[in-house]
Write a protein that holds these residues in place. Structure first.
Motif, PDB file in Angstrom:
ATOM      1  N   LEU A  14     -49.157 -19.602 -45.136  1.00 57.78           N
ATOM      2  CA  LEU A  14     -47.849 -19.760 -45.788  1.00 57.78           C
ATOM      3  C   LEU A  14     -46.763 -20.061 -44.752  1.00 57.78           C
ATOM      4  O   LEU A  14     -45.888 -20.905 -44.980  1.00 57.78           O
ATOM      5  N   LEU A  15     -46.872 -19.387 -43.615  1.00 57.28           N
ATOM      6  CA  LEU A  15     -45.896 -19.630 -42.556  1.00 57.28           C
ATOM      7  C   LEU A  15     -46.013 -21.071 -42.047  1.00 57.28           C
ATOM      8  O   LEU A  15     -45.000 -21.749 -41.839  1.00 57.28           O
ATOM      9  N   GLY A  16     -47.245 -21.512 -41.876  1.00 54.18           N
ATOM     10  CA  GLY A  16     -47.475 -22.871 -41.397  1.00 54.18           C
ATOM     11  C   GLY A  16     -46.948 -23.920 -42.359  1.00 54.18           C
ATOM     12  O   GLY A  16     -46.382 -24.935 -41.952  1.00 54.18           O
ATOM     13  N   PHE A  17     -47.116 -23.679 -43.644  1.00 57.72           N
ATOM     14  CA  PHE A  17     -46.720 -24.680 -44.647  1.00 57.72           C
ATOM     15  C   PHE A  17     -45.221 -24.631 -44.972  1.00 57.72           C
ATOM     16  O   PHE A  17     -44.640 -25.645 -45.342  1.00 57.72           O
ATOM     17  N   LEU A  18     -44.633 -23.463 -44.868  1.00 58.13           N
ATOM     18  CA  LEU A  18     -43.294 -23.311 -45.455  1.00 58.13           C
ATOM     19  C   LEU A  18     -42.168 -23.008 -44.468  1.00 58.13           C
ATOM     20  O   LEU A  18     -40.996 -23.118 -44.831  1.00 58.13           O
ATOM     21  N   SER A  19     -42.472 -22.624 -43.237  1.00 59.79           N
ATOM     22  CA  SER A  19     -41.358 -22.234 -42.351  1.00 59.79           C
ATOM     23  C   SER A  19     -40.778 -23.449 -41.630  1.00 59.79           C
ATOM     24  O   SER A  19     -41.490 -24.389 -41.331  1.00 59.79           O
ATOM     25  N   PRO A  71     -39.737 -22.663 -52.511  1.00 62.12           N
ATOM     26  CA  PRO A  71     -41.093 -22.423 -51.993  1.00 62.12           C
ATOM     27  C   PRO A  71     -41.137 -21.365 -50.880  1.00 62.12           C
ATOM     28  O   PRO A  71     -42.071 -20.562 -50.847  1.00 62.12           O
ATOM     29  N   ALA A  72     -40.117 -21.369 -50.000  1.00 65.20           N
ATOM     30  CA  ALA A  72     -40.121 -20.365 -48.922  1.00 65.20           C
ATOM     31  C   ALA A  72     -39.994 -18.953 -49.504  1.00 65.20           C
ATOM     32  O   ALA A  72     -40.725 -18.038 -49.106  1.00 65.20           O
TER      33      ALA A  72
END
Lengths: 329, 383
Positions: free
Chosen positions: B378-383, B140-141
């Motif tokens: 995306l950063l919030g969900f995946l990092s 996902p990342a």
């Protein structure tokens, strides 16, 4: 307007008076072990109780000058020594202090022990601000530590209202009656209390949403939400601006007897424009089209503007530009 | 005899250090790709400001090296490695956003705020590519970093891939910039496919004049709204709106000129050359890179498709006279100002007196905001 500025400044002063330096409030007492028989040994190979501090911030925090005590009445009982870079706790890291009552043995040796201590308090460098506290159960067995189940999380006293966000309140609700503190079977000085395997967000997402549909829908929803709110805000701001422009036009068009006669030579009064303005437009267009001076056209949307020539890039220190003209000259 | 022997020994050692002795087939391929980029930039004038630094960077990065001499971009402490930190740690992209903010006129958007929604719709390409990347076996990342190519925003792609998938940063950034350069080739067929001749002739209402007060309010309110909803997008959104405030405030002309001029140019040079250098053959020439290029192309097509289609859907609800020309829908994919220029050129093919550029700049700059917001999510969900 002055009133609004005054109120804003007063509010800011009020907020700043109540809030502490971010670094101080981010430190937590993360784990304590009062009676240590077979666990961690200090640099001399001796065993004693210990206290673990944890930096919850995402930046370094220097705890030099902080106070640890077993009584609120004596907040400055032990001060973490100043003048040593070892007191700087990196982000999301730990610092272990030995509670052996022998401060002469080294930098991180406290001047009291934890045996029989029921509560431990951490005060800020002013010796007055209570940063955190932990209440140690009397029934804690030897070689067992007491601490936060998840590093840095759980009850935190005093609750600083300026840090009590909605998110923090939601986390606090999930904390059980133990306040997030547990007796840890395996003491972990200088290490995380969480022994379970932590999954990254990406791994979690892979399990929850293997095809990406949920994330796509959520994310598109958020993108639209952002831009819809912007759209609504600027629709309203635009309407207000148009209304204001119309009002200004109406007030300008109101019949006002001019103090001095306006010089209009054009025959068509409806489209009458001052000759000087026409001349200025013609000169500016000529200069722009022939590339004589491209700066005459101010690049703005749908508006052709002509500015008065002004001094550009004037040196700050130029005396001739900063001093007033001498009235006698 | 000894002298001769030493001389031969030294020569042998010297030869071992040369690029010829260390060259592989991959290095030659990457150098050729770099030369193609330079050719396209000079001959075809496709994004020359980016393709020339990236193309030459590719050549620099693929000169075969004897390892350990501390000159390669992936060797800690080398000059190139130090410059590469701006990409790796992600501080070049916000500086470029500062410049973009300081050079962008948001008037078209402020005068017709519904164009913001077109910019939002075009972000669909990002999430379609994300789902596609997951289906192809990326994590996902990694999928998030690949998906952002669909935002058609080079700095955002670099920023996000630096955080989510640093190993793929070269392939993602080169892919993003390549497709941005290919916007005039990729978008028109999709635009023609989805529109009728009648729709292409729609004339949009001239945008109203926007006051300076509105222009000053826009970056402040825009930042507050977007940043409160997606705080993880602060580095990009903050710099974008700050740059715009410098431009519109009217009292910081020198700062705005520096942000959009010398500072932006310096960062573009550094980002271009280091991204190019990062495409070392052993890291770049992998099966993954080909998949990333494929997904990037797909995301561009889908984003264009979504933008144009959304304009058509909006037209169903708009009164006559307020309708949008669907040819501006492609501009929602960012790629400022190329995609807006594509809208304009396509519109003029059917009606030479129809000027769509100003209208297309609305969704175009909305796309910049939208892709920064999407990157933050995306950063919030995946990092």
């Amino acid at each position: 307007m002055k009133k609004i500025i005054s109120i804003t400044l007063a509010l800011l002063l009020f907020v700043s008076a109540k809030s502490y330096a971010q670094s101080q409030v981010d430190i937590r007492i993360n784990e304590v072990l009062p009676v240590n028989i077979s666990g961690l040994a200090d640099e001399n190979g001796n065993r004693c109780g210990w206290v673990e501090l944890y930096n919850t911030a995402f930046g370094m925090v220097d705890v030099a000058g902080f106070y640890l005590t077993d009584s609120k009445d004596n907040p400055t009982r032990y001060m973490i020594p100043k003048g040593n870079t070892a007191t700087v706790i990196p982000l999301r890291k730990y610092l272990v202090l030995y509670a052996d009552g022998r401060p002469e043995k080294g930098l991180f040796h406290m001047n009291f022990t934890l045996e029989g201590v029921s509560a431990l308090y951490l005060f800020g460098s002013d010796g007055k601000t209570l940063i955190d506290e932990i209440h140690i159960p009397a029934s804690l067995p030897h070689d067992k530590s007491f601490g936060r189940f998840i590093d840095g999380e759980g009850a935190h006293e005093p609750v600083n209202w300026s840090k009590q966000s909605l998110r923090k309140a939601a986390i606090d609700k999930k904390i059980g009656s133990d306040g997030g503190f547990v007796i840890l079977d395996h003491p972990t000085p200088g290490n995380t209390n969480t022994t379970r395997i932590v999954e990254s967000k990406s791994e979690k997402m892979q399990q929850l949403d293997p095809w990406g549909g949920i994330l796509a829908l959520t994310a598109m929803g958020v993108v639209f939400l952002c831009l819809v709110i912007l759209f609504l805000s600027f629709s309203q701001i635009g309407k207000n601006a148009v209304r204001k422009q119309q009002q200004t036009k109406v007030s300008k068009q109101a019949p006002v007897k001019p103090a001095t006669p306006v010089r209009i030579k054009s025959k068509d009064s409806a489209s009458a424009i001052d000759d000087e303005i026409l001349a200025a437009i013609a000169v500016a267009c000529h200069m722009y089209q022939n590339g004589i001076d491209n700066t005459v056209h101010d690049v703005e949307s749908n508006v052709l503007t002509f500015n008065q020539e002004a001094l550009r890039n004037s040196p700050w220190g130029a005396r001739s530009l900063t001093l007033k003209q001498d009235p006698r000259s | 005899m000894i002298l001769e022997s030493n001389l031969v020994q030294n020569l042998k050692q010297f030869i071992q250090y040369t690029g010829f002795a260390n060259a592989t087939f991959g290095h030659i391929v990457m150098i050729l790709i770099g030369l193609v980029f330079i050719y396209l930039a000079i001959k075809k004038e496709w994004e020359p400001l980016l393709l020339i630094p990236i193309g030459f960077g590719m050549i620099i990065g693929n000169i075969p090296l004897f390892p350990g001499m501390q000159v390669g971009i992936y060797e800690d402490g080398s000059v190139l490695n130090i410059l590469y930190q701006g990409v790796k740690k992600g501080f070049y992209p916000p500086l470029i956003f500062l410049g973009i903010g300081a050079m962008t006129d948001f008037s078209a958007l402020i005068s017709n705020p519904k164009l913001l929604l077109v910019g939002a719709a075009a972000q669909f390409g990002i999430f379609a590519a994300y789902a596609g990347a997951l289906a192809l076996g990326f994590t996902p990342a990694e999928a998030g970093a690949i998906g952002i190519i669909g935002g058609a925003d080079g700095p955002t792609a670099i920023f996000l891939s630096g955080k989510l998938a640093p190993d793929l940063i070269g392939a993602i950034s080169v892919s993003a910039y390549s497709y941005m350069a290919l916007v005039p080739v990729i978008q028109p067929p999709v635009m023609r496919l989805l529109t009728t001749k009648k729709e292409r002739l729609i004339r949009m209402k001239a945008p109203r004049a926007v006051s300076q007060q509105e222009k000053i309010i826009f970056p402040i309110v825009g930042f507050l709204i977007t940043a409160f909803i997606v705080p993880s997008g602060i580095p990009l959104l903050g710099m974008l709106f700050f740059g715009n405030l410098l431009k519109e405030s009217g009292v910081t002309r020198r700062l705005a000129e520096t942000a959009r001029g010398p500072l932006n140019d310096i960062v573009v040079i550094l980002i271009g050359i280091t991204v190019g250098c990062s495409t070392q053959a052993d890291k770049f020439l992998q099966g993954k890179s080909i998949l990333i290029f494929g997904l990037g192309a797909a995301s561009f097509f889908i984003a264009t498709f979504a933008g144009v289609l959304f304009c058509k859907i909006m037209n169903l609800f708009l009164k006559e006279g307020n309708k949008l020309n669907p040819l501006i829908g492609n501009a929602g994919v960012s790629a400022v100002p190329d995609s807006a220029r594509v809208s304009h050129i396509q519109g003029q093919k059917y009606d030479p007196s129809n000027f769509l550029l100003m209208h297309a700049m609305g969704p175009n700059v909305a796309g910049v905001i939208g892709s920064a917001v999407a990157a933050g999510i995306l950063l919030g969900f995946l990092s």
